[in-house]
Design an enzyme around this catalytic site. Structure first.
Site, short mmCIF file in Angstrom:
data_model
loop_
_atom_site.label_atom_id
_atom_site.label_comp_id
_atom_site.label_asym_id
_atom_site.label_seq_id
_atom_site.Cartn_x
_atom_site.Cartn_y
_atom_site.Cartn_z
CB SER A 50 -0.87 -0.11 1.21
OG SER A 50 -0.26 0.36 2.36
CB ILE A 52 5.21 5.78 -0.49
CG1 ILE A 52 4.70 7.13 -0.21
CG2 ILE A 52 6.68 5.82 -1.08
CD1 ILE A 52 5.22 8.09 0.75
CB SER A 175 9.49 11.23 8.19
OG SER A 175 8.69 12.38 8.46
CE1 TYR A 201 7.25 6.53 10.82
CE2 TYR A 201 7.21 9.11 10.79
CZ TYR A 201 7.26 7.67 10.13
OH TYR A 201 7.10 7.65 8.78
CB THR A 234 0.02 6.76 2.87
OG1 THR A 234 0.24 7.28 4.15
CG2 THR A 234 1.00 7.45 1.72
#
Length: 322
Positions: A50, A52, A175, A201, A234
């Site tokens: 799913s 990217i 990110s 994260y 996403t």
């Protein structure tokens, strides 16, 4: 200084990371960079069912590449594979079911893969943002296990195969959130103090940038890069950051726009003319630190991170089925 870093990052994001930022940057892209035939080259993409990962897999398949989809959920992965084959008419799409948060599974997969396939390009795309502290069956904090240790083991386990390949590349999807974090090696599994999934994260994504720099120094025959896809619409963003999604949904990039730089790094000749180890956004190398944010770490901390991850990885390798 965290308030300063967060504010600067968010303002920068509104300007550059949204769909408008992509549309502005893309005016300077050379379409010929990615209009290439990659038949005969082999690409492995983690988290490819799913978002990217799937968008990248589809574009590589359209260009004739052999694509290995590494996914955790068998049912969703089979649907994604069928969609890619149908849309691209490329039959060279292979599926491997691996949980990237499970280090023993990664070692087992990599050992088998090396005996059966060749590999030119590894794309570390799988990731997670778990908002409450959750442990895997191995007692590892789940974000760390997936984003950092999983990426480390998958890459180091496949380095011998990549070393044999022509024009070998490793691309890691990070990110821009990493810009608000300084490398912290004192609490890799986020066991001290309050748990903030978004910041955990972001710390993992800073760790991926450091990993890329360290690998680039150690493995000169392979081109390493790490990138920020921008803020894309996403499934992961919708499920992990619902408030952010609601606030930003009309400005988010499409999955294909988020995947564009991954594709460029994976297939274009232009990407490897730039030095190994850089951080990219919209096909351009960009700074790894915000001005005045004090997120630089001493070299000894970066080397220590590599040492700690190697110790972790070897512990799981020793109990891996042969």
């Amino acid at each position: 200084m965290s308030w300063y870093r967060n504010t600067v990052w968010f303002v920068k994001g509104l300007r550059e990371y949204t769909r408008g930022g992509y549309e502005s940057a893309s005016r300077h892209f050379n379409p010929a960079d990615v209009e290439v035939d990659v038949a005969g080259r082999s690409f492995l993409i983690t988290g490819a069912n799913s978002g990217i990962g799937k968008a990248t897999a589809k574009e590589i398949a359209r260009r004739g590449g052999t694509v290995h989809l590494v996914c955790r959920n068998k049912e969703r992965a089979e649907v994604a594979k069928e969609e890619i084959v149908t849309e691209t008419d490329n039959q060279n799409i292979f599926l491997h079911i691996v949980d990237i948060s499970n280090p023993k599974e990664i070692w087992k997969f990599a050992e088998k893969f090396q005996n059966e396939h060749k590999l030119n390009v590894l794309i570390n795309n799988a990731g997670c943002m778990v908002n409450n502290r959750e442990l895997t069956e191995d007692g590892l904090e789940k974000n760390f296990a997936t984003n950092t240790l999983g990426t480390y083991i998958m890459t180091t386990a496949l380095l011998p195969l990549l070393e044999k390949a022509a024009d070998a590349r490793v691309i890691t999807v990070s990110s821009g959130g990493m810009l608000v974090q300084k490398l912290n090696i004192s609490d890799l599994q986020s066991g001290n103090g309050p748990f903030d999934g978004t910041m955990v994260y972001a710390q993992n994504k800073r760790q991926q940038v450091v990993l890329t720099e360290q690998w680039a120094k150690a493995h000169r025959n392979i081109h390493f890069s790490v990138m920020h896809p921008g803020w894309a619409d996403t499934p992961a963003v919708r499920s992990s950051m619902p408030d952010f999604y609601e606030r930003m949904k009309n400005s988010l990039r499409t999955e294909a726009q988020g995947a564009d730089t991954v594709l460029w790094l994976a297939v274009s000749a232009e990407a490897t003319k730039l030095p190994s180890g850089l951080f990219f956004q919209d096909r351009q190398p960009v700074p790894k630190h915000l001005p005045l944010a004090y997120t630089h770490s001493p070299p000894e901390d970066e080397e220590k991170l590599m040492q700690m991850l190697e110790e972790f990885s070897q512990k799981f390798k020793s109990v891996s089925p042969g």
